[in-house]
Design a protein around this motif. Sequence first.
Motif, mmCIF file in Angstrom:
data_model
loop_
_atom_site.group_PDB
_atom_site.id
_atom_site.type_symbol
_atom_site.label_atom_id
_atom_site.label_comp_id
_atom_site.label_asym_id
_atom_site.label_seq_id
_atom_site.Cartn_x
_atom_site.Cartn_y
_atom_site.Cartn_z
ATOM 1 N N THR A 2 0.836 -1.196 0.000
ATOM 2 C CA THR A 2 0.000 0.000 0.000
ATOM 3 C C THR A 2 0.869 1.242 0.000
ATOM 4 O O THR A 2 0.601 2.194 -0.747
ATOM 5 C CB THR A 2 -0.935 0.009 1.235
ATOM 6 N N LYS A 3 1.919 1.251 0.803
ATOM 7 C CA LYS A 3 2.821 2.403 0.825
ATOM 8 C C LYS A 3 3.500 2.573 -0.521
ATOM 9 O O LYS A 3 3.613 3.690 -1.029
ATOM 10 C CB LYS A 3 3.881 2.233 1.918
ATOM 11 N N ILE A 4 3.952 1.481 -1.094
ATOM 12 C CA ILE A 4 4.616 1.557 -2.397
ATOM 13 C C ILE A 4 3.619 1.984 -3.463
ATOM 14 O O ILE A 4 3.929 2.820 -4.314
ATOM 15 C CB ILE A 4 5.296 0.219 -2.745
ATOM 16 N N GLU A 5 2.385 1.448 -3.424
ATOM 17 C CA GLU A 5 1.352 1.839 -4.385
ATOM 18 C C GLU A 5 1.071 3.335 -4.309
ATOM 19 O O GLU A 5 0.978 4.006 -5.341
ATOM 20 C CB GLU A 5 0.056 1.070 -4.134
ATOM 21 N N GLN A 6 0.915 3.856 -3.099
ATOM 22 C CA GLN A 6 0.661 5.293 -2.936
ATOM 23 C C GLN A 6 1.818 6.108 -3.493
ATOM 24 O O GLN A 6 1.609 7.111 -4.171
ATOM 25 C CB GLN A 6 0.439 5.637 -1.467
ATOM 26 N N PHE A 7 3.030 5.669 -3.215
ATOM 27 C CA PHE A 7 4.196 6.378 -3.710
ATOM 28 C C PHE A 7 4.245 6.344 -5.238
ATOM 29 O O PHE A 7 4.504 7.362 -5.881
ATOM 30 C CB PHE A 7 5.470 5.786 -3.104
ATOM 31 N N LEU A 8 3.969 5.186 -5.839
ATOM 32 C CA LEU A 8 3.971 5.079 -7.296
ATOM 33 C C LEU A 8 2.864 5.927 -7.914
ATOM 34 O O LEU A 8 3.063 6.547 -8.963
ATOM 35 C CB LEU A 8 3.818 3.617 -7.736
ATOM 36 N N GLU A 9 1.685 5.966 -7.277
ATOM 37 C CA GLU A 9 0.596 6.809 -7.774
ATOM 38 C C GLU A 9 1.023 8.268 -7.830
ATOM 39 O O GLU A 9 0.772 8.959 -8.822
ATOM 40 C CB GLU A 9 -0.644 6.672 -6.882
#
Length: 161
Positions: A44-51
Amino acid sequence: MLTTVPSEMRPIALEKFSKETKLSVAFDGINLIRMKEAKKGVTTKIEQFLEEFVSEKKVDGALVMRKDGLSISDQLTDEYEGKDVATAFSSIILNSEKIANSTNYGIIDNVILDAEDNFIASKIDDNNYLVAQSKSDVDYGAIIIMLKSVKRKIRTIIEKI
């Protein structure tokens, strides 16, 4: 990629993945469901960062993957499946490393795939890569420099586990 591993070997592959990355994972017997942390999921943290990274329009898409082809998180355009890109780059990365090792060329940090949509894979650490997707009129040098700071942030998220 977990789906290419025979079902009887998946628990062993998952255990190896967990030990190598020091990530906790949930497994439903067939698929890797999620990675979890005490408060907030790593993916989730990585997804938010990639978004955020993709929404800044510096790249068209991004993917965080393991060297063995497991897609951790992706924000690619609709044309591409994260697992397919991760599988392709896993093969490219592993073969590039074999060639570099056998010829003593050193360590490969970036791999560029110059096609209709361009992809640049950049090494985060020994086991993980960040893949950026961009259009054909890209300045590879600028993307690689930009990826250095992004990799540091992703590495920090991964190392906190």
